[in-house]
Design a protein around this motif. Structure first.
Motif, PDB file in Angstrom:
ATOM      1  N   PRO A 131      30.107 -76.020  29.125  1.00 36.96           N
ATOM      2  CA  PRO A 131      30.152 -77.419  28.677  1.00 36.96           C
ATOM      3  C   PRO A 131      28.733 -77.905  28.355  1.00 36.96           C
ATOM      4  N   ASP A 132      28.543 -78.390  27.136  1.00 37.78           N
ATOM      5  CA  ASP A 132      27.190 -78.737  26.693  1.00 37.78           C
ATOM      6  C   ASP A 132      26.589 -79.925  27.431  1.00 37.78           C
ATOM      7  N   ALA A 133      27.434 -80.805  27.945  1.00 41.38           N
ATOM      8  CA  ALA A 133      26.905 -82.026  28.561  1.00 41.38           C
ATOM      9  C   ALA A 133      26.494 -81.824  30.024  1.00 41.38           C
ATOM     10  N   GLN A 134      26.479 -80.581  30.505  1.00 38.32           N
ATOM     11  CA  GLN A 134      26.109 -80.330  31.901  1.00 38.32           C
ATOM     12  C   GLN A 134      24.605 -80.437  32.117  1.00 38.32           C
ATOM     13  N   SER A 135      24.209 -80.804  33.329  1.00 39.88           N
ATOM     14  CA  SER A 135      22.783 -80.822  33.641  1.00 39.88           C
ATOM     15  C   SER A 135      22.497 -80.296  35.047  1.00 39.88           C
TER      16      SER A 135
END
Lengths: 253, 480
Positions: free
Chosen positions: A45-49
């Motif tokens: 998932p690209d929005a992970q941090s």
């Protein structure tokens, strides 16, 4: 839902962790490669941090919660979530439910996610039951397991089990294997003398083990131990176990 | 919380004191050796992990149950103590406890008290307070005796003089005990201590002891010890004063054996101690020995603060075995005195904030890598790392406070710069767009990463971001 034992999932989420993202992306890529080689579709998932652990363990739960909420919303599907770090996996599996509390609107999702969190080596061994074919040169390695992996996730054995599958790899034992390396997140800068003393002892034990290479499944420990080893001029350096495994499975010419 | 009884604010000097020990290789080696020995002794007593786990669960359940009924059990204990002829005194704080004990001394016309090992007496700074009233206190536990001769405080709750070498003790005895020549034979040193103390037991009217468990249903006080000095203190003098914390009560006699099995094995690696005393009251008509008066002083000193807050109640499960210290990588490196609190090590970090407030203990609650070794060996399964995390949050709570029940000194450990950093961090890491920008800049300008990164680079090489973040590499990989 936790997985039915013996059932291979077709797809997994990959949560790279903040340290891997910025400081050791190779470990993340290697882990994803290894999973894909096992025929698993890996969704990143690209929005992970970040799981929120740095703020949570430092006493800033509100700040941690704001970040963790953002992550929880990413895992919509019922897939396992593979994390290349015992400490972040422990945060997501055990501490998120405390952080969110029972009355949080996302409490049910947090609960469900908890059962789907797998540390990377745990997933390879316990879910995929992988059999690794070692194509590397003979090597003598030492394994450092993070305290979270050992005590919160109970996965120190799965890293060891994976290394044991590598025919050309001899695993040597360091003194006081179970003792903390002294990282502890902000502990390392809040109490630098204590942290440095612990790290120096760990570096010494690892060097004395006679290993050519250090392997660990946690980037926090690796940053601390590698930094300490390098500063002291030691030749030994550590590598994330995913990168190490990949180098054994697909050796570069 | 009471600053008046504190000799110093522990938080203020913790880092300096711990650094002093870290820079002393001989002392570090001696701590390390002692802790290794204790860890091995404990491990040998628990060869079967499944049985250990079952016993720990039982111990935890007993302690949790006792605490869940604490007010009732204390009332029951009070009634049964009275029945047994034991006089009960309640002390809310160290001053009250000191006052109660001095008054008993005064009534007994005694100017000397012989003490068995009691950490609560350290906690209330009894010796110090009695001295100010012209009463001498003599420690009769060998370790405590050594520490007292040296004018120090115990550095470990079970082994008070663990920070001292045999040679230091030998020099101390030669210097402080009249008529003693230097000897570093351990047997001889023990004989010297024994000779001095025997005389005192004979001559003293009042003896003091701690209490390991107080049984509510029978009004029995249990005392665990190895040297026999505890039995001397509680049986030879005319007056016996027992002092303990309010949390030490259990309901039934049958609750004692599992806790005792855990305590002695976890503490010193012994299946049983040499002595186990069941104290059931003063001498009865027709009996030839035993004290004429028995008193119990129950001390609160901040315990109700932990008791009243569900998040912190588990702190009071502690049976004071010291295993968390023996297994702590921080304690192992700095020993107990550096903490500056009566209770050092992991248990000290979670109990001292309730006794002294969070202001003076904010450096203690952060002095842990949260490795979890303490929680793993705790015989009653206190979640020490989680309690530390919660104490950190309370120590730094600022602004709008989500907690209804404050702890003393809450928010006093807040550092504005750290708070601001975490605010910024949170802003950055919860916004995918901002984070993407941050990661882009950090990786593209990695050459500008400072080579000096504060405390981190004092003992490590700098952390330098990779050329591309995992996010970017995943994106590239997708488009392959």
């Amino acid at each position: 839902m936790p997985l039915t034992p013996g059932k291979r999932p077709a797809t997994v989420y990959f949560f790279g962790t903040c340290l891997v993202d910025l400081f050791d992306p190779e470990a993340g890529i290697s882990a994803m490669d290894i999973l894909e080689r096992q025929g698993i579709r890996v969704v990143f998932p690209d929005a992970q941090s970040c799981c929120g652990q740095p703020a949570y363990t430092s006493g800033y739960p509100a700040e941690a919660l704001a970040v963790a909420e953002q992550q929880v919303r990413l895992f919509v599907e019922d897939w396992p979530i593979v994390v290349p770090s015992g400490s972040c996996a422990g945060m997501m599996k055990h501490h998120w439910s405390r952080l969110f509390g029972p009355d949080h609107p996302l409490a049910a999702q947090v609960q469900a996610i908890s059962g789907r969190i797998y540390e990377f080596t745990e997933f390879l061994v316990k879910v995929l039951n992988v059999q690794l074919e070692d194509r590397g040169q003979p090597a003598r390695v030492v394994l450092h397991t993070s305290c979270s992996a050992r005590r919160e996730m109970g996965v120190h054995l799965t890293s060891r089990a994976l290394l044991a599958q590598l025919a050309q790899v001899e695993v040597v034992q360091q003194a006081r294997e179970a003792e903390c390396c002294g990282f502890g997140g902000t502990f390392s800068v809040r109490h630098p003398e204590l942290s440095a003393a612990m790290a120096a002892d760990k570096a010494e034990a690892l060097t004395d083990s006679g290993a050519q290479q250090l392997v660990s499944a946690d980037c926090g420990c690796l940053a601390n131990i590698n930094g300490t080893l390098a500063k002291s001029g030691a030749a030994l350096q550590g590598q994330h176990i995913a990168s190490f495994l990949k180098s054994r499975l697909e050796p570069q010419a | 919380m009471n600053d008046a009884t504190l000799h110093y604010m522990p938080g203020a000097g913790f880092r300096g004191r711990s650094k002093e020990v870290l820079d002393n290789p001989a002392l570090r080696k001696s701590f390390r050796g002692a802790m290794d020995f204790l860890m091995q002794k404990r491990a040998a007593q628990f060869p079967d992990p499944a049985r250990l786990e079952a016993l720990r669960r039982q111990g935890e359940a007993i302690r949790k149950y006792s605490l869940s009924r604490l007010p009732d059990l204390l009332e029951q204990l009070e009634a049964n103590l009275k029945q047994n002829g034991v006089q009960l005194h309640w002390a809310e704080n160290p001053e009250q406890a000191q006052g109660i004990i001095s008054e008993i001394m005064l009534r007994a016309e005694a100017d000397l008290i012989v003490k068995g090992k009691s950490m609560v007496s350290e906690e209330i700074e009894l010796n110090h307070a009695l001295e100010a009233r012209g009463i001498a206190a003599l420690e009769s536990d060998m370790g405590e005796y050594i520490v007292q001769l040296a004018g120090e405080r115990p550095s470990h709750i079970i082994m008070p003089a663990i920070h001292k070498t045999k040679e230091e003790i030998a020099r101390l005895f030669a210097e402080k005990v009249p008529g003693v020549d230097y000897t570093d034979s351990v047997d001889e040193l023990i004989q010297i201590g024994r000779r001095v103390l025997r005389e005192k037991f004979r001559a003293t009217k009042v003896g003091l002891s701690g209490v390991n468990f107080a049984v509510a249903e029978t009004g029995t006080l249990c005392l665990v010890e190895n040297e026999g000095n505890g039995r001397m203190c509680t049986t030879v003098p005319e007056v016996h004063i027992a002092v303990t914390g309010i949390e030490k009560v259990v309901e039934k006699l049958e609750h004692v054996p599992p806790l005792l099995a855990l305590l002695t094995r976890s503490a010193t690696g012994q299946a049983v101690t040499t002595y186990f005393n069941w104290i059931t009251g003063p001498r009865r008509p027709g009996e030839l020995d035993g004290p004429k008066e028995v008193h119990l002083v129950l001390v609160d000193n901040g315990r109700t603060q932990a008791y009243a807050r569900p998040d912190f109640r588990a702190t009071l499960q502690c049976i004071r075995c010291g295993a968390c210290m023996n297994h702590c990588p921080v304690y192992t490196r700095i020993g107990g005195l550096a903490y500056g609190t009566t209770y050092p090590g992991p248990i000290g970090k979670i109990i001292s904030p309730h006794m002294l407030g969070l202001k003076g203990t904010s450096d203690l609650v952060t002095a842990s890598s949260l490795c979890g070794a303490c929680g793993e060996v705790c015989p009653v399964k206190i979640p020490i790392p989680e309690l530390l995390i919660d104490l950190r949050a309370r120590s730094q709570a600022g602004g709008a406070d989500p907690y209804a029940l404050h702890l003393a000194g809450e928010g006093e450990g807040r550092k504005p710069l750290v708070a601001l950093s975490f605010k910024l961090w949170s802003r950055l890491y919860r916004s995918p767009a901002l984070y993407r920008l941050f990661a882009f800049l950090a990786t593209r300008f990695r050459a500008l990463t400072p080579s000096s990164q504060g405390a981190w680079t004092r003992s490590r090489t700098p952390l330098v971001p990779a050329r591309k973040s995992l996010h970017e590499r995943v994106k590239e990989r997708r488009s392959r």
